[in-house]
Write an enzyme that holds these catalytic residues in place. Structure first.
Site, PDB file in Angstrom:
ATOM      1  N   GLY A   1       0.818  -1.210   0.000  1.00 38.74           N
ATOM      2  CA  GLY A   1       0.000   0.000   0.000  1.00 38.74           C
ATOM      3  C   GLY A   1       0.851   1.258   0.000  1.00 38.74           C
ATOM      4  O   GLY A   1       0.534   2.247  -0.677  1.00 38.74           O
ATOM      5  N   THR A   2       1.937   1.234   0.736  1.00 38.72           N
ATOM      6  CA  THR A   2       2.807   2.407   0.830  1.00 38.72           C
ATOM      7  C   THR A   2       3.353   2.791  -0.544  1.00 38.72           C
ATOM      8  O   THR A   2       3.290   3.964  -0.940  1.00 38.72           O
ATOM      9  CB  THR A   2       3.973   2.120   1.806  1.00 38.72           C
ATOM     10  OG1 THR A   2       3.425   1.850   3.090  1.00 38.72           O
ATOM     11  CG2 THR A   2       4.935   3.293   1.887  1.00 38.72           C
TER      12      THR A   2
ATOM     13  N   ASN B   1      -7.901   4.348   8.663  1.00 38.01           N
ATOM     14  CA  ASN B   1      -7.376   3.168   9.347  1.00 38.01           C
ATOM     15  C   ASN B   1      -7.395   3.283  10.868  1.00 38.01           C
ATOM     16  O   ASN B   1      -7.280   2.289  11.559  1.00 38.01           O
ATOM     17  CB  ASN B   1      -5.945   2.880   8.875  1.00 38.01           C
ATOM     18  CG  ASN B   1      -5.067   4.109   8.892  1.00 38.01           C
ATOM     19  OD1 ASN B   1      -5.364   5.122   8.260  1.00 38.01           O
ATOM     20  ND2 ASN B   1      -3.986   4.051   9.643  1.00 38.01           N
TER      21      ASN B   1
ATOM     22  N   GLN C   1      -7.533   0.226   3.536  1.00 34.84           N
ATOM     23  CA  GLN C   1      -8.293  -0.276   4.685  1.00 34.84           C
ATOM     24  C   GLN C   1      -9.725  -0.683   4.296  1.00 34.84           C
ATOM     25  O   GLN C   1     -10.338  -1.508   4.965  1.00 34.84           O
ATOM     26  CB  GLN C   1      -8.321   0.806   5.769  1.00 34.84           C
ATOM     27  CG  GLN C   1      -8.484   0.315   7.173  1.00 34.84           C
ATOM     28  CD  GLN C   1      -7.433  -0.679   7.633  1.00 34.84           C
ATOM     29  OE1 GLN C   1      -7.751  -1.826   7.926  1.00 34.84           O
ATOM     30  NE2 GLN C   1      -6.186  -0.264   7.710  1.00 34.84           N
TER      31      GLN C   1
ATOM     32  N   SER D   1      -3.795  -3.107  -0.724  1.00 36.73           N
ATOM     33  CA  SER D   1      -2.680  -3.883  -0.171  1.00 36.73           C
ATOM     34  C   SER D   1      -3.159  -5.279   0.189  1.00 36.73           C
ATOM     35  O   SER D   1      -4.297  -5.458   0.634  1.00 36.73           O
ATOM     36  CB  SER D   1      -2.139  -3.169   1.072  1.00 36.73           C
ATOM     37  OG  SER D   1      -1.118  -3.936   1.671  1.00 36.73           O
TER      38      SER D   1
ATOM     39  N   HIS E   1      -1.867  -7.530   2.560  1.00 37.69           N
ATOM     40  CA  HIS E   1      -1.806  -8.073   3.929  1.00 37.69           C
ATOM     41  C   HIS E   1      -2.926  -7.581   4.843  1.00 37.69           C
ATOM     42  O   HIS E   1      -3.057  -8.059   5.977  1.00 37.69           O
ATOM     43  CB  HIS E   1      -0.424  -7.839   4.549  1.00 37.69           C
ATOM     44  CG  HIS E   1      -0.149  -6.466   5.047  1.00 37.69           C
ATOM     45  ND1 HIS E   1      -0.254  -6.126   6.371  1.00 37.69           N
ATOM     46  CD2 HIS E   1       0.240  -5.337   4.406  1.00 37.69           C
ATOM     47  CE1 HIS E   1       0.083  -4.843   6.523  1.00 37.69           C
ATOM     48  NE2 HIS E   1       0.380  -4.342   5.341  1.00 37.69           N
TER      49      HIS E   1
ATOM     50  N   THR F   1      11.801  -7.398 -11.267  1.00 41.03           N
ATOM     51  CA  THR F   1      11.243  -8.750 -11.356  1.00 41.03           C
ATOM     52  C   THR F   1      10.138  -8.903 -10.319  1.00 41.03           C
ATOM     53  O   THR F   1      10.315  -8.539  -9.154  1.00 41.03           O
ATOM     54  CB  THR F   1      12.361  -9.797 -11.146  1.00 41.03           C
ATOM     55  OG1 THR F   1      13.366  -9.554 -12.125  1.00 41.03           O
ATOM     56  CG2 THR F   1      11.822 -11.208 -11.299  1.00 41.03           C
TER      57      THR F   1
ATOM     58  N   CYS G   1       2.172   2.606  12.847  1.00 41.33           N
ATOM     59  CA  CYS G   1       3.336   3.490  12.740  1.00 41.33           C
ATOM     60  C   CYS G   1       3.420   4.419  13.943  1.00 41.33           C
ATOM     61  O   CYS G   1       4.487   4.876  14.307  1.00 41.33           O
ATOM     62  CB  CYS G   1       3.249   4.333  11.465  1.00 41.33           C
ATOM     63  SG  CYS G   1       2.701   3.398  10.052  1.00 41.33           S
TER      64      CYS G   1
HETATM   65  C1  LIG Z   1      -1.760  -0.387   6.008  1.00 40.37           C
HETATM   66  C2  LIG Z   1      -2.094   0.861   5.285  1.00 40.37           C
HETATM   67  C3  LIG Z   1      -1.224   1.396   4.312  1.00 40.37           C
HETATM   68  C4  LIG Z   1       0.140   0.809   4.041  1.00 40.37           C
HETATM   69  O1  LIG Z   1       0.073  -0.414   3.376  1.00 40.37           O
HETATM   70  P1  LIG Z   1       1.358  -1.391   3.411  1.00 40.37           P
HETATM   71  O2  LIG Z   1       0.984  -2.505   2.486  1.00 40.37           O
HETATM   72  O3  LIG Z   1       1.508  -1.828   4.842  1.00 40.37           O
HETATM   73  O4  LIG Z   1       2.521  -0.607   2.926  1.00 40.37           O
HETATM   74  C5  LIG Z   1      -1.619   2.532   3.647  1.00 40.37           C
HETATM   75  N1  LIG Z   1      -2.805   3.110   3.895  1.00 40.37           N
HETATM   76  C6  LIG Z   1      -3.676   2.625   4.795  1.00 40.37           C
HETATM   77  C7  LIG Z   1      -4.982   3.295   4.995  1.00 40.37           C
HETATM   78  C8  LIG Z   1      -3.353   1.491   5.531  1.00 40.37           C
HETATM   79  O5  LIG Z   1      -4.216   1.026   6.434  1.00 40.37           O
END
Ligand SMILES: *Cc1c(COP(=O)(O)O)cnc(C)c1O
Length: 377
Positions: free
Chosen positions: A70-71, A150, A178, A198, A200, A236, A324
């Site tokens: 996501g980042t 989030n 989220q 994202s 995870h 890759t 974070c």
């Molecule tokens: C977790 C999160 C991210 C970051 O995603 P990652 O895959 O952990 O880098 C970005 N935005 C929101 C709203 C999130 O909850």
């Protein structure tokens, strides 16, 4: 006995996701860019995963760019779109409650000469379309507003903001990390141009995500190298990760309606226990526009850290807000932006629900919180 109520931070990998990934940590090791059979087999697995993610957002496969999470998707969208449109203007609008992945990308834009407006939110964390409208100038090229927050779960009026952006010919990015896999998201109906997701957060593996890019939306890559991901994101591919992400989306896609309802029931079960107990508590966020799996609560007078430590001792895992911010005593920028009273921000705790949680364990965790709050008060 431990109860995991921190699904907004990350989620466990679904057994079927792990199963789908395993061959790609074994015999299916080829480079998807290779033309021989080792490469071709892996290439088709990536294609399938791309189809699954695209289907999950109701778009075409070629609109999906896989990233490291996501980042990276947020960085790619915010910096990539702002820089690509620099000749048209250097003003970007975002909100005070974005994830750090968007906020820090915006700070970088300021460093390289852009003007940023961080629009405020109300006391429920909601962005008012009017405040965005007022912030728009002739120089504005990009608006970035998250889909669902989030920390407090507040869902923003993205469709309305999108219509406003369209009227002004401004690109709209939304961080849907989220919200994706928790509430339905259909980019064919939603006026957004860039959207981050994202793996995870939806029972997929860590370190993989994607950016949806609407056709003809100009944006420059942030990495330079090979021609993977149609030259939008070289390197890759993280094959096991991408395959796992595809599987996770497929699973959640088939049960999204039920999942939303189940999550909301878990959230409500926790609130019901607190109401029945007579304990004093405040819910932070918006009761109408809210993600079903996030519950941010303050037991006023019981500071966040003591509550979290005591819950952990009793086997209940939750958090102070964003992962974070956790580990530092700093007040969350989201709660700060909501301008809540100090005794509310100093006692805020976030519970977040996911697959595998039961009503019974959530009720028991809620009772544990009551017991701790009474003891510490
Ligand atoms: C977790 C999160 C991210 C970051 O995603 P990652 O895959 O952990 O880098 C970005 N935005 C929101 C709203 C999130 O909850």
């Amino acid at each position: 006995m431990a109860v995991y109520l921190d699904h907004a931070a990350t989620t466990p990998v679904h057994p079927d996701v792990r199963e789908a990934m395993l061959p790609f940590l074994g015999s299916e090791f080829g480079n998807p860019s290779s033309i021989h059979r080792f490469g071709r087999d892996v290439r088709s697995a990536i294609d399938e995963a791309r189809d699954a993610v695209a289907t999950g957002l109701n778009t075409e496969a070629k609109r999906i760019v896989f990233t490291s999470g996501g980042t990276e998707a947020d960085n790619l969208a915010v910096i990539g779109a702002a820089v690509a449109n620099r000749d048209k203007g250097q003003h970007v609008i975002t909100t005070a409650v974005e994830h750090h992945a968007v906020l820090e990308a915006c700070h970088y834009l300021e460093e390289i000469g852009f003007n940023l407006t961080y629009v405020p939110v109300d006391e429920t964390g909601l962005v008012h379309v009017q405040t965005i409208q007022e912030a728009i100038t002739d120089e504005t090229t990009l608006i970035s507003v998250m889909f669902g927050n989030n920390e407090v779960g507040t869902v923003q009026p993205i469709a309305e903001i999108g219509r406003l952006a369209r009227e002004h010919g401004i690109i709209l990015h939304t961080d849907a990390v989220q919200a994706f896999g928790v509430v339905p998201i259909d980019v064919s109906a939603l006026p957004v141009d860039l959207l981050s997701v994202s793996a995870h957060k939806i029972n997929g593996p860590k370190g993989v995500g994607a950016l949806y890019v609407r056709q003809d939306v100009p944006f420059t890559p942030r990495l330079f190298g090979g021609s993977q991901e149609r030259k939008r994101r070289p390197g890759t591919e993280n094959v096991p990760g991408i395959v796992g992400f595809g599987k996770a989306v497929e699973i959640v896609q088939n049960e999204l309606g039920d999942k939303s309802k189940t999550l909301f029931k878990l959230r409500q079960a926790m609130v019901d226990v607190w109401e029945a107990s007579g304990i004093e508590f405040v819910i932070n966020g918006n009761t109408h526009a809210c993600l079903p799996h996030i519950l941010n609560v303050s037991f006023i007078g019981v500071d966040t850290e003591s509550m979290l430590m005591n819950l952990d001792l009793e086997g209940v895992a939750c958090s102070s807000g964003s992962a974070c911010t956790a580990g530092s005593l700093e007040v969350s920028h989201v709660l700060k932006a909501m301008q809540l009273p100090e005794d509310v921000t100093a006692s805020a705790v976030r519970f977040s629900f996911g697959l595998g949680n039961t009503v019974e364990e959530v009720q028991s965790a809620a009772e544990t919180a009551v017991k701790i709050a009474k003891r510490l008060r």
